[in-house]
Design a protein around this motif. Structure first.
Motif, short mmCIF file in Angstrom:
data_model
loop_
_atom_site.label_atom_id
_atom_site.label_comp_id
_atom_site.label_asym_id
_atom_site.label_seq_id
_atom_site.Cartn_x
_atom_site.Cartn_y
_atom_site.Cartn_z
N VAL A 28 106.29 57.35 73.56
CA VAL A 28 104.99 56.67 73.22
C VAL A 28 105.03 55.40 72.63
N PHE A 29 104.17 54.63 72.72
CA PHE A 29 103.89 53.44 72.28
C PHE A 29 102.85 53.58 70.96
N VAL A 30 103.28 52.97 69.87
CA VAL A 30 102.52 53.11 68.55
C VAL A 30 102.04 51.78 68.04
N GLY A 31 100.81 51.70 67.68
CA GLY A 31 100.29 50.46 67.07
C GLY A 31 100.01 49.47 67.98
N GLU A 32 99.44 48.28 67.26
CA GLU A 32 99.27 47.08 68.05
C GLU A 32 100.47 46.52 68.55
N GLU A 33 101.70 46.43 67.81
CA GLU A 33 102.89 46.05 68.24
C GLU A 33 103.61 46.66 69.27
N MET A 34 103.06 47.98 69.60
CA MET A 34 103.62 48.79 70.72
C MET A 34 104.91 49.09 70.35
N GLU A 35 105.02 49.52 69.26
CA GLU A 35 106.55 50.09 68.96
C GLU A 35 106.87 51.51 69.90
N ARG A 36 108.02 51.49 70.45
CA ARG A 36 108.37 52.67 71.24
C ARG A 36 108.85 53.88 70.23
N PHE A 37 108.63 54.95 70.52
CA PHE A 37 108.95 56.02 69.95
C PHE A 37 109.53 57.37 70.90
N THR A 38 110.34 58.18 70.74
CA THR A 38 110.31 59.21 71.48
C THR A 38 110.13 60.44 70.52
N VAL A 39 109.24 61.44 71.01
CA VAL A 39 108.67 62.40 70.09
C VAL A 39 109.15 63.64 70.89
N ARG A 40 109.35 64.77 69.97
CA ARG A 40 109.74 66.16 70.63
C ARG A 40 108.39 66.66 71.06
N ALA A 41 108.30 67.20 72.26
CA ALA A 41 107.21 67.57 72.95
C ALA A 41 106.38 68.70 72.01
N GLU A 42 107.22 69.59 71.47
CA GLU A 42 106.67 70.51 70.55
C GLU A 42 105.83 70.07 69.50
N LEU A 43 105.97 68.92 68.97
CA LEU A 43 105.07 68.47 67.81
C LEU A 43 103.80 67.80 68.30
N LEU A 44 103.66 67.80 69.57
CA LEU A 44 102.38 67.50 70.22
C LEU A 44 101.29 68.48 69.92
N GLY A 45 101.61 69.68 69.67
CA GLY A 45 100.76 70.70 69.42
C GLY A 45 100.12 70.74 67.92
N ARG A 46 101.02 70.23 66.99
CA ARG A 46 100.57 70.14 65.44
C ARG A 46 99.18 69.34 65.34
N PRO A 47 98.27 69.79 64.65
CA PRO A 47 97.10 69.38 64.10
C PRO A 47 97.22 67.70 63.99
N ALA A 48 98.15 67.25 63.28
CA ALA A 48 98.04 65.58 63.31
C ALA A 48 98.25 64.90 64.40
N PHE A 49 99.09 65.65 65.34
CA PHE A 49 99.31 64.85 66.65
C PHE A 49 98.27 65.16 67.63
N VAL A 50 97.44 66.29 67.40
CA VAL A 50 96.32 66.67 68.36
C VAL A 50 95.12 65.53 67.84
N GLU A 51 95.40 65.02 66.76
CA GLU A 51 94.08 64.28 66.42
C GLU A 51 94.58 62.84 66.94
N LEU A 52 95.63 62.51 66.88
CA LEU A 52 96.22 61.11 67.34
C LEU A 52 96.00 61.13 69.06
N LEU A 53 96.28 62.35 69.61
CA LEU A 53 95.97 62.14 71.04
C LEU A 53 94.42 62.28 71.17
N ARG A 54 93.72 62.97 70.49
CA ARG A 54 92.23 62.75 70.70
C ARG A 54 91.86 61.18 70.30
N ARG A 55 92.34 60.57 69.41
CA ARG A 55 91.91 59.15 69.21
C ARG A 55 92.58 58.39 70.42
N SER A 56 93.60 58.61 70.82
CA SER A 56 94.29 57.71 72.09
C SER A 56 93.33 57.84 73.25
N ALA A 57 92.85 59.17 73.64
CA ALA A 57 91.92 59.50 74.63
C ALA A 57 90.73 58.81 74.54
#
Length: 100
Positions: free
Chosen positions: A40-69
């Motif tokens: 994933v790229f994060v922020g205005e500076e587009m810093e790159r992260f690798t995130v464990r796929a299992e974390l994408l189901g957690r509420p905080a990440f779900v909210e970030l994915l909703r905002r991304s969409a």
């Protein structure tokens, strides 16, 4: 959620990722993403992260994915972009690692 993970799996090789070197010249190289992780790229500076796929189901990440969409749409090409500051995202990752 399954549809999103399938879509993200298509970009896991991150072949479209082109980091900048110290002289701000484009450098083309392949960056491997570990199995079970999503780039994933994060922020205005587009810093790159690798995130464990299992974390994408957690509420905080779900909210970030909703905002991304909402901000970038579902038709993002390449690595997933997250509209969040890199500092806040690091804190979120630390919190998620502490919960496991």
């Amino acid at each position: 959620m399954k549809k999103l993970i399938r879509r993200l799996a298509k970009v896991m090789d991150s072949s479209q990722y082109e980091p900048l070197d110290a002289a701000n010249k484009r450098v083309r190289r392949r960056v491997r993403v570990p199995v079970g992780h999503v780039p994933v790229f994060v922020g205005e500076e587009m810093e790159r992260f690798t995130v464990r796929a299992e974390l994408l189901g957690r509420p905080a990440f779900v909210e970030l994915l909703r905002r991304s969409a909402m901000e970038y749409g579902y038709d993002q090409v390449g690595v997933l972009r997250i509209p969040c500051s890199a500092h806040l995202f690091r804190l979120l990752l630390q919190t998620a690692d502490a919960d496991i």
